[in-house]
Design an enzyme around this catalytic site. Structure first.
Site, PDB file in Angstrom:
ATOM      1  N   TYR A 157      39.848  54.514   3.468  1.00 12.54           N
ATOM      2  CA  TYR A 157      39.145  55.342   4.461  1.00 12.54           C
ATOM      3  C   TYR A 157      39.773  56.747   4.524  1.00 12.54           C
ATOM      4  O   TYR A 157      39.061  57.756   4.550  1.00 12.54           O
ATOM      5  CB  TYR A 157      39.245  54.629   5.812  1.00 12.54           C
ATOM      6  N   LYS A 161      37.889  60.269   3.703  1.00 12.33           N
ATOM      7  CA  LYS A 161      37.761  61.314   4.730  1.00 12.33           C
ATOM      8  C   LYS A 161      38.493  62.591   4.320  1.00 12.33           C
ATOM      9  O   LYS A 161      38.031  63.695   4.610  1.00 12.33           O
ATOM     10  CB  LYS A 161      38.265  60.796   6.083  1.00 12.33           C
TER      11      LYS A 161
HETATM   12  P1  NAP Z   1      29.618  52.552  13.678  1.00 12.74           P
HETATM   13  O1  NAP Z   1      29.321  52.370  15.130  1.00 12.74           O
HETATM   14  O2  NAP Z   1      30.238  51.448  12.901  1.00 12.74           O
HETATM   15  O3  NAP Z   1      28.304  53.076  12.945  1.00 12.74           O
HETATM   16  C1  NAP Z   1      28.301  53.320  11.572  1.00 12.74           C
HETATM   17  C2  NAP Z   1      26.968  53.900  11.205  1.00 12.74           C
HETATM   18  O4  NAP Z   1      26.974  54.198   9.799  1.00 12.74           O
HETATM   19  C3  NAP Z   1      25.841  52.929  11.466  1.00 12.74           C
HETATM   20  O5  NAP Z   1      24.764  53.624  12.041  1.00 12.74           O
HETATM   21  C4  NAP Z   1      25.478  52.447  10.069  1.00 12.74           C
HETATM   22  O6  NAP Z   1      24.096  52.145   9.904  1.00 12.74           O
HETATM   23  C5  NAP Z   1      25.794  53.663   9.227  1.00 12.74           C
HETATM   24  N1  NAP Z   1      25.955  53.313   7.831  1.00 12.74           N
HETATM   25  C6  NAP Z   1      26.926  52.544   7.270  1.00 12.74           C
HETATM   26  N2  NAP Z   1      26.724  52.439   5.956  1.00 12.74           N
HETATM   27  C7  NAP Z   1      25.602  53.160   5.672  1.00 12.74           C
HETATM   28  C8  NAP Z   1      24.889  53.458   4.473  1.00 12.74           C
HETATM   29  N3  NAP Z   1      25.294  52.977   3.281  1.00 12.74           N
HETATM   30  N4  NAP Z   1      23.771  54.228   4.559  1.00 12.74           N
HETATM   31  C9  NAP Z   1      23.347  54.708   5.741  1.00 12.74           C
HETATM   32  N5  NAP Z   1      23.982  54.469   6.904  1.00 12.74           N
HETATM   33  C10 NAP Z   1      25.100  53.701   6.868  1.00 12.74           C
HETATM   34  O7  NAP Z   1      30.624  53.777  13.467  1.00 12.74           O
HETATM   35  P2  NAP Z   1      30.881  55.094  14.317  1.00 12.74           P
HETATM   36  O8  NAP Z   1      32.136  54.898  15.045  1.00 12.74           O
HETATM   37  O9  NAP Z   1      29.662  55.534  15.028  1.00 12.74           O
HETATM   38  O10 NAP Z   1      31.188  56.094  13.120  1.00 12.74           O
HETATM   39  C11 NAP Z   1      30.303  57.113  12.694  1.00 12.74           C
HETATM   40  C12 NAP Z   1      31.068  58.076  11.815  1.00 12.74           C
HETATM   41  O11 NAP Z   1      32.178  58.623  12.544  1.00 12.74           O
HETATM   42  C13 NAP Z   1      31.669  57.413  10.568  1.00 12.74           C
HETATM   43  O12 NAP Z   1      31.599  58.284   9.471  1.00 12.74           O
HETATM   44  C14 NAP Z   1      33.119  57.184  10.984  1.00 12.74           C
HETATM   45  O13 NAP Z   1      33.972  57.139   9.873  1.00 12.74           O
HETATM   46  C15 NAP Z   1      33.361  58.421  11.839  1.00 12.74           C
HETATM   47  N6  NAP Z   1      34.470  58.287  12.762  1.00 12.74           N
HETATM   48  C16 NAP Z   1      34.477  57.343  13.756  1.00 12.74           C
HETATM   49  C17 NAP Z   1      35.574  57.258  14.612  1.00 12.74           C
HETATM   50  C18 NAP Z   1      35.644  56.261  15.734  1.00 12.74           C
HETATM   51  O14 NAP Z   1      36.696  56.198  16.385  1.00 12.74           O
HETATM   52  N7  NAP Z   1      34.620  55.499  16.036  1.00 12.74           N
HETATM   53  C19 NAP Z   1      36.647  58.138  14.460  1.00 12.74           C
HETATM   54  C20 NAP Z   1      36.618  59.073  13.445  1.00 12.74           C
HETATM   55  C21 NAP Z   1      35.526  59.149  12.600  1.00 12.74           C
HETATM   56  P3  NAP Z   1      23.572  50.623   9.696  1.00 12.74           P
HETATM   57  O15 NAP Z   1      24.112  49.845  10.865  1.00 12.74           O
HETATM   58  O16 NAP Z   1      22.093  50.779   9.664  1.00 12.74           O
HETATM   59  O17 NAP Z   1      24.158  50.174   8.388  1.00 12.74           O
END
Ligand code: NAP
Length: 250
Positions: A157, A161
């Site tokens: 990851y 990133k």
């Molecule tokens: P999440 O709740 O697990 O949601 C992940 C999203 O990514 C879901 O909508 C999923 O869609 C989509 N996704 C995964 N694989 C995909 C693919 N191959 N094609 C299209 N869509 C895909 O995660 P989140 O926390 O909202 O994270 C969103 C972004 O923020 C990510 O890039 C993550 O790395 C980043 N981020 C999150 C955090 C945190 O603390 N939560 C911190 C830093 C960065 P489906 O369910 O339809 O597959």
């Protein structure tokens, strides 16, 4: 500050859940017509579209795996057919396959790179021609503090990133002459399904490293994305903006 994105057309990847959903809702509330991309969570994505429409906004659904160039090209073609333009791309889709490096399987590494890094390349490449033609566009990549500081169990990851940050800078330089800006938002720890399963001890250890002393809500990331998409951010490109409660200070 109320941002005005009326007349703009946006594509948000992974917008059924979590940060992507909050971003889609916020862009639509500011007036943008939003395409809600999802991969497997059809019901959640439909709910995002319904919520946007219920609030008086404009939204449509698009299923595609961001790592699949054919699917992404079709998604962008259909979006352009529906709206005739594309102003904002938010590369939000992301996954984790956490495990210590010694135990990390090839597929744990490859899947995370495919979705989190290759997906950003694939989706960005798919929109560049249109944005170049328009001589206007905003690309916003959702990175992570983990790409800056690393984390135990997240070598895959962190690599994806960190790669995204380099990609953001290179693309920002390539596209600046076309008035397309490319920036990254690096969230810290946000309350979504991605962080829902952290154990109590881990959560406390993380909280101790966050000066503001709490995880963020997805809306707090969405607010920064909306700003970067707005006219007020016209002179910002190639930057990484941390939304992390002060975790990373340079
Ligand atoms: P999440 O709740 O697990 O949601 C992940 C999203 O990514 C879901 O909508 C999923 O869609 C989509 N996704 C995964 N694989 C995909 C693919 N191959 N094609 C299209 N869509 C895909 O995660 P989140 O926390 O909202 O994270 C969103 C972004 O923020 C990510 O890039 C993550 O790395 C980043 N981020 C999150 C955090 C945190 O603390 N939560 C911190 C830093 C960065 P489906 O369910 O339809 O597959």
């Amino acid at each position: 500050m109320k941002l005005d994105l009326s007349g703009r057309v946006a594509l948000v990847t992974g917008a059924g859940r979590g940060i992507g959903r909050a971003v889609a809702l916020a862009l639509a509330e500011a007036g943008a017509a939003v395409t809600v991309n999802y991969h497997s969570s059809a019901t959640a994505a439909e709910a995002t579209v319904t919520a946007i429409r219920a609030a008086g906004g404009t939204a449509r659904l698009a299923q595609a795996d961001v790592a699949n160039p054919q699917m992404v090209d079709v998604m962008v073609r259909e979006l352009l057919h529906a709206h005739g333009r594309l102003d904002i791309l938010v590369n939000n889709a992301g996954i984790t396959r956490d495990t210590l490096l010694l135990r990390m399987k090839d597929e744990d590494f490859d899947q995370v790179i495919a979705t989190n890094l290759r997906g950003v390349f694939v989706a960005t490449r798919a929109v560049l021609r249109q944005m170049s033609k328009q001589r206007a566009g905003r690309i916003i990549n959702i990175a992570s503090v983990i790409g800056q500081i690393g984390n135990v169990g997240q070598a895959n990851y962190a690599a994806a990133k960190a790669g995204m940050l380099g990609f953001t800078k290179a693309t920002a330089r390539e596209m600046a002459g076309r008035n397309v800006t490319v920036n990254a938002v690096a969230p810290g720890f946000i309350e979504t399904e991605m962080t829902a399963n952290l154990g109590d001890e881990t959560r406390q250890a993380i909280l101790a490293r966050i000066p503001l002393g709490r995880f963020a809500q997805p809306q707090e990331v969405a607010a920064m994305v909306c700003f970067l998409a707005s006219d007020g951010a016209a002179y910002l490109t190639g930057q990484t903006i941390n939304v992390d409660g002060g975790m990373v200070m340079e």
